[in-house]
Design an enzyme around this catalytic site. Structure first.
Site, PDB file in Angstrom:
ATOM      1  N   ASP A 172       0.839  -1.206   0.000  1.00  0.00           N
ATOM      2  CA  ASP A 172       0.000   0.000   0.000  1.00  0.00           C
ATOM      3  C   ASP A 172       0.871   1.252   0.000  1.00  0.00           C
ATOM      4  O   ASP A 172       0.578   2.236  -0.693  1.00  0.00           O
ATOM      5  CB  ASP A 172      -0.930   0.020   1.217  1.00  0.00           C
ATOM      6  CG  ASP A 172      -2.115  -0.912   1.087  1.00  0.00           C
ATOM      7  OD1 ASP A 172      -2.447  -1.343  -0.042  1.00  0.00           O
ATOM      8  OD2 ASP A 172      -2.739  -1.224   2.131  1.00  0.00           O
ATOM      9  N   GLU A 173       1.943   1.214   0.782  1.00  0.00           N
ATOM     10  CA  GLU A 173       2.898   2.322   0.837  1.00  0.00           C
ATOM     11  C   GLU A 173       3.486   2.562  -0.560  1.00  0.00           C
ATOM     12  O   GLU A 173       3.580   3.701  -1.024  1.00  0.00           O
ATOM     13  CB  GLU A 173       3.995   1.912   1.821  1.00  0.00           C
ATOM     14  CG  GLU A 173       4.724   2.995   2.508  1.00  0.00           C
ATOM     15  CD  GLU A 173       5.708   2.419   3.538  1.00  0.00           C
ATOM     16  OE1 GLU A 173       5.349   2.349   4.718  1.00  0.00           O
ATOM     17  OE2 GLU A 173       6.833   2.047   3.153  1.00  0.00           O
ATOM     18  N   LEU A 174       3.857   1.488  -1.229  1.00  0.00           N
ATOM     19  CA  LEU A 174       4.455   1.573  -2.555  1.00  0.00           C
ATOM     20  C   LEU A 174       3.476   2.174  -3.567  1.00  0.00           C
ATOM     21  O   LEU A 174       3.865   3.016  -4.388  1.00  0.00           O
ATOM     22  CB  LEU A 174       4.913   0.186  -3.016  1.00  0.00           C
ATOM     23  CG  LEU A 174       5.617   0.124  -4.360  1.00  0.00           C
ATOM     24  CD1 LEU A 174       6.941   0.886  -4.322  1.00  0.00           C
ATOM     25  CD2 LEU A 174       5.831  -1.315  -4.779  1.00  0.00           C
TER      26      LEU A 174
END
Length: 172
Positions: free
Chosen positions: A87-89
């Site tokens: 999700d961060e990516l």
């Protein structure tokens, strides 16, 4: 003085956001990288908290990604096993591709080949098999993760092997 050009840009609260799978790299490579960059005056956001299973990415973390001029993504063998990091990516890629943001992205392939990340082979394939099962009601989310990995893995980055890092630590 090397970081003065980065620090003079007042638009960005952080010079860099550091994305990494803590279990793989926190006590080895990441601690050395953080110290070296911090020692050069580069203001980094590094999330030091251990992540709880099933926890959603926090709004504060999403804001830190948006507030960083650069994202350094350290891919390791188990990076794709965490939906949090995926999700961060996705958020990092969104910021990179946003016309008014244009965040720079620097991938580091730590003990994993760029091809493995790009083509999602080996441990990445295994992780995605599990994600596809867990998210069978939301395969679009899994597709977004796959697309983000491919996009970032196609950026020229640095390849580091565990044995070479131990012999030649990060030079500040």
């Amino acid at each position: 003085m090397a970081s003065s050009s980065i620090q003079n840009v007042s638009h960005w609260p952080y010079d860099a956001f550091l994305s990494f799978r803590g279990a793989d790299t926190r006590k080895s490579f990441i601690s050395h990288l953080y110290a070296a960059l911090n020692g050069k005056g580069i203001y980094l956001f590094k999330d030091d908290k251990e992540l709880e299973r099933g926890a959603s990415i926090s709004p504060g973390l999403l804001k830190a990604i948006e507030d960083s001029r650069i994202s350094i993504i350290v891919f390791s063998q188990n990076y794709a096993s965490s939906t949090w990091y995926l999700d961060e990516l996705v958020k990092i890629v969104q910021c990179k591709n946003k016309n008014d943001h244009q965040q720079m992205v620097f991938p580091v392939f730590y003990d994993v080949e760029p091809t493995v990340v790009r083509k999602q082979m080996g441990s990445f394939r295994e992780a995605f098999s599990k994600h596809e099962e867990a998210f069978k009601e939301n395969l679009e989310k899994v597709k977004n993760w796959r697309d983000a990995l491919k996009e970032v893995a196609n950026i020229s980055g640095w390849e580091l092997k565990e044995y070479s890092f131990n012999q030649h630590p990060v030079v500040s």
